[in-house]
Motif scaffolding. Structure first.
Motif, PDB file in Angstrom:
ATOM      1  N   GLN A 171       4.875  -7.848  15.083  1.00  0.00           N
ATOM      2  CA  GLN A 171       6.134  -8.485  15.246  1.00  0.00           C
ATOM      3  C   GLN A 171       6.238  -9.955  14.682  1.00  0.00           C
ATOM      4  O   GLN A 171       7.269 -10.470  13.765  1.00  0.00           O
ATOM      5  CB  GLN A 171       6.917  -8.521  16.471  1.00  0.00           C
ATOM      6  N   ALA A 172       5.104 -10.563  15.070  1.00  0.00           N
ATOM      7  CA  ALA A 172       5.099 -12.235  14.739  1.00  0.00           C
ATOM      8  C   ALA A 172       4.286 -12.371  13.449  1.00  0.00           C
ATOM      9  O   ALA A 172       4.455 -13.278  12.707  1.00  0.00           O
ATOM     10  CB  ALA A 172       4.394 -12.907  16.015  1.00  0.00           C
ATOM     11  N   THR A 173       3.467 -11.412  12.939  1.00  0.00           N
ATOM     12  CA  THR A 173       2.618 -11.899  11.732  1.00  0.00           C
ATOM     13  C   THR A 173       3.099 -11.639  10.665  1.00  0.00           C
ATOM     14  O   THR A 173       3.824 -10.452  10.226  1.00  0.00           O
ATOM     15  CB  THR A 173       1.191 -11.050  11.947  1.00  0.00           C
ATOM     16  N   SER A 174       2.999 -12.378   9.424  1.00  0.00           N
ATOM     17  CA  SER A 174       3.681 -12.166   8.165  1.00  0.00           C
ATOM     18  C   SER A 174       3.003 -11.242   7.644  1.00  0.00           C
ATOM     19  O   SER A 174       1.498 -10.968   7.294  1.00  0.00           O
ATOM     20  CB  SER A 174       3.360 -13.463   7.461  1.00  0.00           C
ATOM     21  N   ALA A 175       3.754 -10.125   6.987  1.00  0.00           N
ATOM     22  CA  ALA A 175       3.241  -9.126   6.324  1.00  0.00           C
ATOM     23  C   ALA A 175       2.537  -9.343   4.953  1.00  0.00           C
ATOM     24  O   ALA A 175       1.430  -8.719   4.463  1.00  0.00           O
ATOM     25  CB  ALA A 175       4.360  -7.905   5.928  1.00  0.00           C
ATOM     26  N   ALA A 176       2.907 -10.589   4.291  1.00  0.00           N
ATOM     27  CA  ALA A 176       2.394 -10.844   2.989  1.00  0.00           C
ATOM     28  C   ALA A 176       0.976 -11.156   3.219  1.00  0.00           C
ATOM     29  O   ALA A 176       0.021 -10.775   2.572  1.00  0.00           O
ATOM     30  CB  ALA A 176       3.086 -12.094   2.262  1.00  0.00           C
ATOM     31  N   ALA A 177       0.749 -11.953   4.547  1.00  0.00           N
ATOM     32  CA  ALA A 177      -0.815 -12.496   4.737  1.00  0.00           C
ATOM     33  C   ALA A 177      -1.856 -11.231   5.085  1.00  0.00           C
ATOM     34  O   ALA A 177      -2.734 -10.986   4.640  1.00  0.00           O
ATOM     35  CB  ALA A 177      -0.735 -13.479   5.835  1.00  0.00           C
ATOM     36  N   VAL A 178      -0.876 -10.334   5.939  1.00  0.00           N
ATOM     37  CA  VAL A 178      -1.796  -9.199   6.315  1.00  0.00           C
ATOM     38  C   VAL A 178      -2.362  -8.240   4.831  1.00  0.00           C
ATOM     39  O   VAL A 178      -3.514  -7.905   4.854  1.00  0.00           O
ATOM     40  CB  VAL A 178      -1.063  -8.435   7.361  1.00  0.00           C
ATOM     41  N   LEU A 179      -1.425  -8.088   4.304  1.00  0.00           N
ATOM     42  CA  LEU A 179      -1.435  -7.182   3.100  1.00  0.00           C
ATOM     43  C   LEU A 179      -2.330  -7.873   2.010  1.00  0.00           C
ATOM     44  O   LEU A 179      -3.212  -7.063   1.522  1.00  0.00           O
ATOM     45  CB  LEU A 179      -0.144  -6.766   2.415  1.00  0.00           C
ATOM     46  N   GLU A 180      -2.316  -9.037   2.173  1.00  0.00           N
ATOM     47  CA  GLU A 180      -3.264  -9.739   1.015  1.00  0.00           C
ATOM     48  C   GLU A 180      -4.690  -9.521   1.639  1.00  0.00           C
ATOM     49  O   GLU A 180      -5.743  -9.309   0.738  1.00  0.00           O
ATOM     50  CB  GLU A 180      -2.964 -11.322   1.214  1.00  0.00           C
ATOM     51  N   GLN A 181      -4.747  -9.742   3.005  1.00  0.00           N
ATOM     52  CA  GLN A 181      -6.216  -9.516   3.654  1.00  0.00           C
ATOM     53  C   GLN A 181      -6.613  -8.051   3.487  1.00  0.00           C
ATOM     54  O   GLN A 181      -7.856  -7.699   3.016  1.00  0.00           O
ATOM     55  CB  GLN A 181      -6.163  -9.715   5.043  1.00  0.00           C
ATOM     56  N   ILE A 182      -5.674  -7.051   3.549  1.00  0.00           N
ATOM     57  CA  ILE A 182      -6.075  -5.716   3.514  1.00  0.00           C
ATOM     58  C   ILE A 182      -6.515  -5.414   1.982  1.00  0.00           C
ATOM     59  O   ILE A 182      -7.564  -4.783   1.480  1.00  0.00           O
ATOM     60  CB  ILE A 182      -4.764  -4.809   3.621  1.00  0.00           C
ATOM     61  N   ARG A 183      -5.932  -5.990   1.008  1.00  0.00           N
ATOM     62  CA  ARG A 183      -6.021  -5.724  -0.462  1.00  0.00           C
ATOM     63  C   ARG A 183      -7.385  -6.163  -0.983  1.00  0.00           C
ATOM     64  O   ARG A 183      -8.197  -5.606  -1.453  1.00  0.00           O
ATOM     65  CB  ARG A 183      -5.007  -6.387  -1.296  1.00  0.00           C
ATOM     66  N   ARG A 184      -7.712  -7.431  -0.166  1.00  0.00           N
ATOM     67  CA  ARG A 184      -9.030  -8.163  -0.358  1.00  0.00           C
ATOM     68  C   ARG A 184     -10.142  -6.955   0.087  1.00  0.00           C
ATOM     69  O   ARG A 184     -11.093  -7.117  -0.585  1.00  0.00           O
ATOM     70  CB  ARG A 184      -9.071  -9.276   0.430  1.00  0.00           C
ATOM     71  N   SER A 185      -9.712  -6.293   1.204  1.00  0.00           N
ATOM     72  CA  SER A 185     -10.818  -5.593   1.723  1.00  0.00           C
ATOM     73  C   SER A 185     -11.173  -4.160   0.967  1.00  0.00           C
ATOM     74  O   SER A 185     -12.208  -3.775   0.769  1.00  0.00           O
ATOM     75  CB  SER A 185     -10.849  -5.438   3.424  1.00  0.00           C
ATOM     76  N   LEU A 186      -9.889  -3.902   0.499  1.00  0.00           N
ATOM     77  CA  LEU A 186     -10.092  -2.539  -0.039  1.00  0.00           C
ATOM     78  C   LEU A 186     -10.501  -2.851  -1.704  1.00  0.00           C
ATOM     79  O   LEU A 186     -11.428  -2.001  -2.234  1.00  0.00           O
ATOM     80  CB  LEU A 186      -8.425  -2.184  -0.645  1.00  0.00           C
ATOM     81  N   SER A 187     -10.437  -3.980  -2.217  1.00  0.00           N
ATOM     82  CA  SER A 187     -10.845  -4.445  -3.558  1.00  0.00           C
ATOM     83  C   SER A 187     -12.257  -4.470  -3.609  1.00  0.00           C
ATOM     84  O   SER A 187     -13.194  -4.262  -4.487  1.00  0.00           O
ATOM     85  CB  SER A 187     -10.157  -5.488  -4.271  1.00  0.00           C
ATOM     86  N   ALA A 188     -12.923  -5.426  -2.805  1.00  0.00           N
ATOM     87  CA  ALA A 188     -14.139  -6.027  -2.847  1.00  0.00           C
ATOM     88  C   ALA A 188     -14.807  -5.817  -1.565  1.00  0.00           C
ATOM     89  O   ALA A 188     -16.241  -6.024  -1.351  1.00  0.00           O
ATOM     90  CB  ALA A 188     -14.256  -7.490  -3.035  1.00  0.00           C
ATOM     91  N   ASN A 189     -14.288  -5.192  -0.596  1.00  0.00           N
ATOM     92  CA  ASN A 189     -15.003  -4.994   0.664  1.00  0.00           C
ATOM     93  C   ASN A 189     -15.452  -6.362   1.510  1.00  0.00           C
ATOM     94  O   ASN A 189     -15.319  -7.332   1.184  1.00  0.00           O
ATOM     95  CB  ASN A 189     -15.968  -4.115   0.573  1.00  0.00           C
ATOM     96  N   VAL A 190     -16.401  -6.266   2.395  1.00  0.00           N
ATOM     97  CA  VAL A 190     -16.942  -7.160   3.371  1.00  0.00           C
ATOM     98  C   VAL A 190     -18.345  -7.004   3.519  1.00  0.00           C
ATOM     99  O   VAL A 190     -19.005  -5.996   2.827  1.00  0.00           O
ATOM    100  CB  VAL A 190     -16.438  -7.360   4.757  1.00  0.00           C
ATOM    101  N   LEU A 191     -19.273  -8.071   3.837  1.00  0.00           N
ATOM    102  CA  LEU A 191     -20.537  -7.978   3.916  1.00  0.00           C
ATOM    103  C   LEU A 191     -20.717  -8.292   5.451  1.00  0.00           C
ATOM    104  O   LEU A 191     -20.188  -9.101   6.167  1.00  0.00           O
ATOM    105  CB  LEU A 191     -21.220  -9.077   3.269  1.00  0.00           C
ATOM    106  N   TYR A 192     -21.658  -7.572   6.131  1.00  0.00           N
ATOM    107  CA  TYR A 192     -22.273  -7.922   7.277  1.00  0.00           C
ATOM    108  C   TYR A 192     -23.557  -8.638   6.939  1.00  0.00           C
ATOM    109  O   TYR A 192     -24.496  -8.357   5.979  1.00  0.00           O
ATOM    110  CB  TYR A 192     -22.719  -6.628   7.982  1.00  0.00           C
ATOM    111  N   LEU A 193     -23.869  -9.923   7.490  1.00  0.00           N
ATOM    112  CA  LEU A 193     -24.896 -10.861   6.930  1.00  0.00           C
ATOM    113  C   LEU A 193     -26.021 -10.593   7.703  1.00  0.00           C
ATOM    114  O   LEU A 193     -26.289 -10.258   8.924  1.00  0.00           O
ATOM    115  CB  LEU A 193     -24.387 -12.142   7.044  1.00  0.00           C
TER     116      LEU A 193
END
Ligand code: FAD
Length: 428
Positions: A171-193
């Motif tokens: 309810q409080a979090t900005s959708a644009a920020a969340v979706l940008e973050q989801i897009r980042r993980s869909l496009s290039a994923n993450v690394l466990y170091l």
């Protein structure tokens, strides 16, 4: 005119990723820099503890490959190795395990969605992947409600939002920020170091030392010194000393910054993003097929980080479980029980293989969620947002760029650049 105090250092309060990064940028421009860290060691929330050959990050940590943080680290030449998480997971829904839909083909085959839900989600995933322009004041909850009428799709989107941002306050979090973050993980994923995030801390520390940064631990910046024009001219330290400075950079929490500058000067910030974490080291994984799980029924996460990164001795397993805490109060005892039940469900018999476990009931993942009411990422307080000349801030709650460690690193780079530009103007 040559100023008389140009050889005074820049003071950086805090030796976490933000402080270490800013210090390195500044030192590489030739400025003297002192980092004061209140704790006994550097690293802040990026520290990794080693026990019996297992590398314990402070809860699950994943570096966004396409994030601002990776760019900053590349620019500074800080090397690290790691692996993307294996795509072998389950989505828990209505108390059943379903194959986790990572790819478009998975969406078609998973038992999580009905056929109409598969079609809806596939279209949404394509839209999310291509990037969407949204009003930053729209909440993630409102966006999810408008995105689909299917409850399963909505619940899956909420779970994706949690795993990408750790925030459990749609309810409080900005959708644009969340979706940008989801897009980042869909496009290039993450690394466990490999070896944990301590590698980043050590790399930044080493490079900083080589560039001439002075690091002082167990000494807290307690108050700001200002001249008659209000300009920051130094700091008071917890050991009673005063350190004069050309500029001061504060990298603690909003509370810590408020304590240094005066709480009345600190604008209100959104609530922190917090998790309860269960970190578990096992001699052997009872079920090697269950490496990742996200619950849609409860805000829960499970991942065997050692299945991707070098974090455990041969055959051993390092598992992170987390409950994404809602804003406000939480019940630690109930949270621990939930996490243990999830571990029982996915790795039955784990107790017989236990080497070490720790439960951390209230970890601050980010010092402030990205609030829709404040205008999302562009509305976040900026590095010079307190309006005190010579006083900058950096951290995961500062600046218009990125979330989590990406925000810390991006704001550190931005603050260092501003200090450098202003120092050069001053030095002319
Ligand atoms: C459970 C968990 C999971 C996470 N997962 C991820 C993830 O997957 N991906 C991601 O990108 N990020 C993740 N993060 C977030 C990431 O760890 C942080 O954003 C990042 O480490 C913050 O770095 P920082 O330097 O801004 O702050 P901190 O690490 O908090 O460092 C600030 C330092 O300043 C010191 N300090 C404060 N005030 C003073 C003072 N007045 N004087 C001297 N010293 C002071 C503190 O002791 C501390 O060492 C996670 C965090 C947690 C807790």
């Amino acid at each position: 005119m040559q100023p008389t105090n140009i050889q005074l250092p820049v003071v950086v309060a805090g030796g976490g990723l933000a402080g270490l990064t800013a210090a390195l940028y500044l030192a590489r421009t030739g400025q003297p820099v002192i980092v004061y860290e209140q704790a006994a060691s550097l690293g802040g929330r990026a520290r990794t503890q080693e026990k019996a050959g297992f590398h314990f990050n402070l809860g699950p940590h994943a570096l966004y490959r396409a994030g601002a943080g990776a760019q900053v680290l590349a620019e500074l030449g800080i090397a690290y190795t790691g692996q993307q998480p294996p795509k072998a997971g389950v989505a828990i829904y209505d108390d059943a395990n379903h194959p986790f839909p990572y790819t478009p083909l998975d969406v078609l085959t998973t038992s999580l969605f009905s056929w109409p839900e598969k079609a809806t989600f596939a279209l949404l995933a394509a839209r999310m992947g291509s990037g969407m322009r949204l009003d930053p004041t729209l909440s993630f909850a409102d966006w999810v409600a408008s995105a689909s009428s299917h409850q399963t799709v909505r619940d899956f989107l909420l779970a994706l939002g949690r795993v990408a941002t750790y925030a459990n306050d749609p309810q409080a979090t900005s959708a644009a920020a969340v979706l940008e973050q989801i897009r980042r993980s869909l496009s290039a994923n993450v690394l466990y170091l490999d070896g944990g995030w301590q590698g980043l801390v050590d790399g930044l520390h080493r490079a900083g030392t080589e560039a001439g940064v002075r690091f002082v631990t167990r000494n807290r910046v307690v108050a700001l010194r200002q001249d008659a024009f209000g300009r920051a001219t130094g700091v008071h330290l917890s050991n009673g000393q005063v350190q004069e400075a050309t500029a001061v950079l504060l990298t603690g929490s909003p509370q810590s910054v408020g304590e240094v500058v005066g709480l009345e000067r600190m604008p209100a910030t959104p609530p922190p993003v917090r998790v309860a974490v269960l970190d578990v080291a096992l001699r052997r994984l009872p079920d090697p097929t269950k490496l990742f799980a996200l619950s849609l029924d409860q805000p829960l996460y499970f991942s065997v980080h050692s299945a991707a990164a070098q974090l455990a001795p041969a055959d051993g397993a390092l598992i992170h479980l987390a409950k994404y805490l809602p804003t406000g109060e939480s019940d630690s005892e109930a949270d621990e029980k939930l996490l243990l039940a999830l571990l029982d469900r996915l790795q039955p018999g784990w107790q017989a293989e236990l080497v070490e476990r720790r439960f951390l009931p209230h970890l601050t993942v980010s010092n402030a969620l990205v609030a829709a009411a404040d205008g999302g990422l562009p509305g976040r307080i900026d590095v010079d947002g307190l309006g005190i000349p010579g006083l900058l801030m950096a951290g995961d709650w500062v600046g218009p760029q990125g979330m989590l460690a990406d925000a810390s690193l991006a704001s550190a780079a931005r603050a260092a650049q501003q200090i450098t530009e202003k120092t050069h103007i001053y030095a002319r």
